[in-house]
Design a protein around this motif. Structure first.
Motif, short mmCIF file in Angstrom:
data_model
loop_
_atom_site.label_atom_id
_atom_site.label_comp_id
_atom_site.label_asym_id
_atom_site.label_seq_id
_atom_site.Cartn_x
_atom_site.Cartn_y
_atom_site.Cartn_z
N THR A 151 0.79 -1.15 0.19
CA THR A 151 -0.04 -0.19 0.19
C THR A 151 1.09 1.60 -0.04
N GLU A 152 0.43 2.49 -0.59
CA GLU A 152 1.51 3.42 -0.79
C GLU A 152 0.01 4.43 -1.18
N ALA A 153 0.16 5.44 0.13
CA ALA A 153 -0.77 6.31 -0.46
C ALA A 153 -0.96 7.63 -0.98
N ALA A 154 1.25 8.26 -1.36
CA ALA A 154 1.57 9.21 -2.86
C ALA A 154 0.87 8.89 -3.41
N THR A 155 1.08 9.79 -4.27
CA THR A 155 0.54 9.90 -5.84
C THR A 155 1.96 10.55 -6.73
N SER A 156 2.78 11.41 -6.48
CA SER A 156 4.18 11.29 -7.07
C SER A 156 4.81 9.87 -7.28
N ASP A 181 -8.17 10.39 0.83
CA ASP A 181 -7.80 11.21 1.90
C ASP A 181 -9.34 11.94 2.85
N GLY A 182 -9.16 12.56 3.65
CA GLY A 182 -10.02 12.79 4.38
C GLY A 182 -10.84 11.75 5.17
N PRO A 183 -10.92 11.55 6.06
CA PRO A 183 -12.25 11.50 7.32
C PRO A 183 -13.17 9.88 6.62
N HIS A 184 -14.00 10.94 5.59
CA HIS A 184 -15.40 9.74 5.09
C HIS A 184 -14.29 9.14 4.70
N ASN A 185 -13.13 9.14 3.64
CA ASN A 185 -13.05 8.10 3.01
C ASN A 185 -11.96 6.94 3.41
N PHE A 186 -11.42 8.09 4.67
CA PHE A 186 -10.44 6.65 5.26
C PHE A 186 -11.29 5.98 6.02
N LEU A 187 -12.69 6.48 6.45
CA LEU A 187 -13.47 4.92 7.07
C LEU A 187 -14.23 4.10 6.60
N LEU A 201 -4.65 3.20 7.28
CA LEU A 201 -5.79 2.93 7.09
C LEU A 201 -5.12 1.45 6.83
N ALA A 202 -5.06 1.40 6.65
CA ALA A 202 -4.20 -0.55 6.07
C ALA A 202 -4.05 -1.29 6.93
N ALA A 203 -3.38 -0.98 8.13
CA ALA A 203 -3.50 -1.64 8.93
C ALA A 203 -3.85 -1.21 9.87
N ILE A 204 -4.39 -0.62 10.44
CA ILE A 204 -6.27 -0.85 10.83
C ILE A 204 -7.13 -2.57 10.78
#
Length: 378
Positions: free
Chosen positions: A20-25, A74-80, A108-111
């Motif tokens: 998993t990787e959150a970076a977009t660059s 990004d953001g709490p909604h996307n996180f949940l 996110l992914a570890a939870i």
């Protein structure tokens, strides 16, 4: 929401791994993930990735034939929503390992992996920045991969358990120079010009301004010397151009911008210099040494692990243009030393297979297997 093709079946032998990787660059960290995934696939493991929709890493992995799951992070909604979606993905895919790489995707992914009962959660630490909290490395992840001994020490200093960390250097795909390509000719350089080269994204902590200042200090003693800078990054790119012009060096400093033919560029160098001020490892020093170029690097972070000091290259204090100028002068004045250091670096890297993607993948495989056994996974 997740967007991916149907998950293929488990290989006859091998692990199912989700990166998993959150970076977009797409920088050094993302390139390391890319190289490791290819090398692990060649060892018989099944790998997939979780990225954000606009991520360059996701695009490249798909082109390489990997299944890539796309999800906004990004953001709490996307996180949940993301935790629930990744939990379903992990249960459906039967993954043995989740390997996270940045803070956002780790949380996110570890939870999600904890909720799904994934046997092994690994966090890879790629950065040399101070660690403010260990919760992502201790409570969320089961184990940690540090990309250098320096990064491992940072984790230990923060309170991580030694037994939970493996030091595995970032994999390096060694550059190659193409036959018939001559960057020196492209730049209009003479055969006896001495080329000091640097390949790095242009950020303040890479030390480009110090390199230009050091070049200015030795430019009178070496009128045939040229400085070639490959890399981009605004607004520093323009500031460095202005610095070179203000010192009267504009005709002797070549700004190449971003280049993909790094092997061709490095083949034009007599000396490689990057006075970086912070570095988790510094794979570009390995690439330059593999090309037979003596290297000069900032004595910080993991950089000393990429060379044999005074054998394959020289270490200088960060933020010290005078010391850097002295190192440059030492190498420019001594062709025999340049040749011996270049040969030693090439033999050390290429001859021993150090830092290769195959070596890194073997070490990652061994770490996964050991950790799975320690955690009681089948």
């Amino acid at each position: 929401m997740l967007n991916a093709a149907e998950t293929p079946r488990r290989p006859a032998a091998g692990l199912r791994i989700l990166h998993t990787e959150a970076a977009t660059s797409f920088g050094g960290q993302e390139f390391c993930i890319y190289k490791e995934m290819i090398a692990m696939r060649e060892r018989g493991h099944h790998l997939e990735a979780l990225c954000q929709p606009e991520a360059e890493l996701g695009r490249r992995l798909r082109m390489a034939g990997f299944t890539v799951h796309l999800m906004p992070m990004d953001g709490p909604h996307n996180f949940l929503r993301g935790v629930a979606s990744v939990r379903r993905l992990l249960r459906r895919g039967g993954f043995d390992v989740v390997n996270t790489h940045s803070r956002r995707d780790t949380v996110l992914a570890a939870i999600a992996a904890r909720l799904a009962g994934t046997p092994l959660i690994v966090r890879t630490r790629h950065l040399a920045k101070p660690i403010n909290s260990l919760y992502a490395y201790t409570w969320l992840a089961h184990r940690v991969i540090a990309v250098s001994a320096y990064v491992r020490k940072q984790l230990l200093d923060g309170g991580a358990r030694p037994a939970s960390i493996a030091t595995i250097h970032s994999p390096v795909v060694l550059p190659q120079a193409r036959r018939g390509v001559c960057v020196r000719r492209e730049l209009g350089l003479a055969a006896d010009d001495l080329v000091i080269g640097c390949v790095a994204v242009m950020r303040a902590d890479k030390g480009h301004a110090d390199l230009i200042e050091a070049f200015h200090r030795i430019s009178g003693a070496f009128p045939q010397a040229r400085l070639v800078l490959a890399g981009d990054g605004m607004p520093l790119f323009e500031r460095l151009q202005a610095q070179a012009a203000s010192l009267g060096l504009a005709p002797r400093v070549h700004f190449l911008g971003r280049r993909d033919d790094i092997g061709d560029v490095m083949a034009a160098f007599d000396v490689f210099a990057l006075p970086t001020q912070r570095e988790a490892l510094g794979t570009v020093f390995i690439e330059a040494a593999a090309m037979g170029v003596p290297v000069i690097g900032g004595n910080v972070g993991g950089v000393p692990e990429t060379m044999q000091a005074d054998v394959t290259g020289l270490l200088v204090p960060p933020r010290d243009p005078a010391a850097l100028a002295a190192a440059l002068e030492r190498l420019l004045a001594d062709p025999g030393l340049r040749r011996s250091m270049g040969r030693a670096g090439r033999d050390w890297i290429r001859g021993q297979g150090l830092f290769s993607a195959e070596t890194a993948a073997s070490q990652v495989e061994q770490a996964y297997s050991r950790w799975l056994a320690e955690l009681g996974a089948r």
